[in-house]
Design an enzyme around this catalytic site. Structure first.
Site, PDB file in Angstrom:
ATOM      1  N   ASP A   1      -1.735   0.798   6.566  1.00 44.62           N
ATOM      2  CA  ASP A   1      -0.888   1.858   5.846  1.00 44.62           C
ATOM      3  C   ASP A   1      -1.625   2.712   4.965  1.00 44.62           C
ATOM      4  OD1 ASP A   1      -1.382  -0.221   3.827  1.00 44.62           O
ATOM      5  OD2 ASP A   1       0.540  -0.103   3.112  1.00 44.62           O
TER       6      ASP A   1
ATOM      7  N   SER B   1       4.461  -9.970  -4.104  1.00 43.59           N
ATOM      8  CA  SER B   1       5.171 -10.105  -4.873  1.00 43.59           C
ATOM      9  C   SER B   1       5.357  -9.127  -6.027  1.00 43.59           C
ATOM     10  CB  SER B   1       4.693 -11.381  -5.854  1.00 43.59           C
ATOM     11  OG  SER B   1       3.489 -11.379  -6.155  1.00 43.59           O
ATOM     12  N   SER B   2       4.282  -8.342  -6.249  1.00 44.17           N
ATOM     13  CA  SER B   2       4.348  -7.075  -6.890  1.00 44.17           C
ATOM     14  C   SER B   2       5.325  -6.086  -6.608  1.00 44.17           C
ATOM     15  CB  SER B   2       2.866  -6.520  -7.188  1.00 44.17           C
ATOM     16  OG  SER B   2       2.460  -6.003  -5.802  1.00 44.17           O
TER      17      SER B   2
ATOM     18  N   ASP C   1       4.395  -2.278   1.432  1.00 48.75           N
ATOM     19  CA  ASP C   1       5.149  -3.116   0.448  1.00 48.75           C
ATOM     20  C   ASP C   1       6.460  -2.812  -0.154  1.00 48.75           C
ATOM     21  OD1 ASP C   1       2.960  -4.602   0.941  1.00 48.75           O
ATOM     22  OD2 ASP C   1       2.023  -4.714  -1.047  1.00 48.75           O
TER      23      ASP C   1
ATOM     24  N   TYR D   1      -9.934  -3.870  -2.521  1.00 46.31           N
ATOM     25  CA  TYR D   1      -8.952  -2.975  -1.736  1.00 46.31           C
ATOM     26  C   TYR D   1      -9.304  -1.726  -1.917  1.00 46.31           C
ATOM     27  CZ  TYR D   1      -4.381  -1.525  -0.340  1.00 46.31           C
ATOM     28  OH  TYR D   1      -3.439  -0.658   0.478  1.00 46.31           O
TER      29      TYR D   1
HETATM   30  C1  GLA Z   1      -1.413  -4.795   0.119  1.00 42.07           C
HETATM   31  C2  GLA Z   1      -1.087  -3.187  -0.150  1.00 42.07           C
HETATM   32  C3  GLA Z   1      -0.314  -2.622   1.027  1.00 42.07           C
HETATM   33  C4  GLA Z   1      -1.258  -3.072   2.351  1.00 42.07           C
HETATM   34  C5  GLA Z   1      -1.458  -4.349   2.528  1.00 42.07           C
HETATM   35  C6  GLA Z   1      -2.616  -4.562   3.785  1.00 42.07           C
HETATM   36  O1  GLA Z   1      -0.201  -5.477   0.161  1.00 42.07           O
HETATM   37  O2  GLA Z   1      -0.218  -2.996  -1.304  1.00 42.07           O
HETATM   38  O3  GLA Z   1       0.031  -1.373   0.996  1.00 42.07           O
HETATM   39  O4  GLA Z   1      -2.282  -1.996   2.414  1.00 42.07           O
HETATM   40  O5  GLA Z   1      -2.084  -4.923   1.277  1.00 42.07           O
HETATM   41  O6  GLA Z   1      -1.891  -4.504   4.809  1.00 42.07           O
END
Ligand code: GLA
Length: 406
Positions: A49, A137-138, A182, A232
């Protein structure tokens, strides 16, 4: 167990317990109103994403519960369910930068809503969603707080505003450059439905989620997602760099996910090897997500399971976001009769594993998982999750009903 999000017989007990906890933490007085936002499971389309790729995801029947009431003064009292999670701050002087604690997600949302338009607030946060295991959860937390605070201010945010408030809180205040997956899943998910989320076009579409005799299980690894935010952000930056390097050869590709596979094949030898791996993951995982949509529509669960397995291999080798316990859990799951597929869930680096399995496979899965899971709390725990509805105010126990958001 009946989740909060699935309503049913367990909900009244859950709410009664939460109301008692609210009074213990924040004092008797006006009864609080209750707000819920679900977590999410991503089926296929992981780590794409942020690079304009599509995902097939769902909101689940577990989530975050926020109980709240306005205060007569201009204070914010925020109380989490876990020990030590209490914060009290002047609403008109909220921190301008993150403090480094769980409350940052709520503070980011309140800043986004505009504190001057909010009343003083007592907020209690709990729920039945495992935290930090890849179930978002966030986003569940930020959306529930946004719905609670906005509604208590007399301005319930509409669905699109909830998505943007959650995104801005996480990106701009907490500082994680996450994608739309998310908050869109959490806000727009519905019971019995999956969501096709097109990150590039900022569009989504609900599709039937019929798993026949199969079900979705999530196994906790017991390994905390250490340093996940930094790792990340690095992956996102590498994907951007890969797009920069490839875009002159694919001028129509506005995002890395849209670079044609043959362009990557031709150019990969001249790319820095890490960037070539990241690009391979994003481009192939985006194709897997599209195929997953077809497999789901065709009721081909074995095919869907194979895509989960392919997704995990790519997350491990090309995106490099797995850890040994997650690989062991996937292998353990795939050895259980009736398991169609398994892969790490969410951002990776710990957390949990998603398993698509025939009903009846859960006990053996739990037994095998217990042997390989890490040492932490929750290790090897298996959760059975179903698609659930999006954020809403939960009706009072007198049965006045739940109110969803537009
Ligand atoms: C986290 C990020 C999302 C997505 C996932 C991996 O949850 O918040 O935006 O990139 O990792 O798919």
């Amino acid at each position: 167990m009946t989740g909060i999000g699935s309503g049913g017989a367990g909900l009244e007990d859950f709410l009664a317990g939460a109301r008692a906890a609210f009074s213990r933490a924040l004092g008797a007085g006006t009864a609080p109103r209750a707000f819920f936002a679900p977590g999410r499971v991503n089926l296929v389309g992981e780590h794409v994403d942020h690079s304009g790729g599509p995902s097939l995801a769902l909101a689940v029947d577990r989530g975050t519960l926020v109980l709240g009431r306005p205060r007569a003064d201009r204070r914010l009292r925020l109380h989490g369910e876990r020990p030590g999670e209490t914060v009290e701050l002047p609403l008109d002087d909220l921190p301008a930068v993150r403090r480094g604690g769980w409350e940052d997600y709520a503070l980011g949302v309140l800043r986004g809503l505009g504190p001057s338009g909010l009343p003083g607030l007592d907020l209690w946060v709990g729920g039945d969603l495992p935290v930090g295991v890849g179930l978002s959860s966030s986003a569940s937390f930020t959306v529930a707080v946004a719905l609670a605070a906005g509604t208590l201010a007399g301005r319930p945010p509409r669905a699109d505003a909830l998505v943007e408030l959650a995104l801005a809180a996480e990106r701009d205040f907490v500082g994680v450059p996450c994608g739309r997956l998310d908050p869109v899943s959490v806000v727009h998910g519905r019971a019995g439905r999956a969501l096709w989320i097109d990150a590039a076009a900022a569009r989504h579409e609900a599709v039937p989620l019929d798993l026949g005799d199969a079900e979705l299980l999530v196994v906790e690894s017991g390994v905390e997602r250490a340093l996940v935010a930094g790792a990340y952000a690095r992956r996102v930056a590498e994907c951007r760099a890969a797009h920069e390097a490839l875009r002159e050869h694919a001028p129509d590709a506005e995002h890395l996910a849209q670079v044609p596979a043959e362009v990557l094949r031709e150019r990969a030898p001249s790319l820095e090897p890490t960037l070539a791996r990241r690009a391979r993951h994003v481009i192939e995982e985006s194709a897997r997500a599209s195929e997953a949509l077809e497999r789901l529509a065709a009721g081909d669960l074995l095919g869907l399971g194979r895509l989960l397995v392919g997704s995990h291999a790519s997350l491990r080798e090309a995106m490099e976001v797995s850890v040994p316990v997650l690989d062991d859990l996937v292998d353990a799951a795939l050895a259980v009769p009736g398991v169609h597929g398994a892969r790490l869930l969410g951002a990776g680096f710990g957390g949990s594993v998603l398993v698509l399995a025939e009903r009846g496979a859960a006990p053996e899965l739990a037994a095998r998982a217990a042997r390989v899971a890490g040492p932490g709390p929750g290790a090897g725990r298996v959760h059975r999750l179903r698609a659930g509805d999006g954020p809403r105010e939960l009706g009072p126990p007198d049965g006045a009903g739940d109110r969803g958001c537009a």
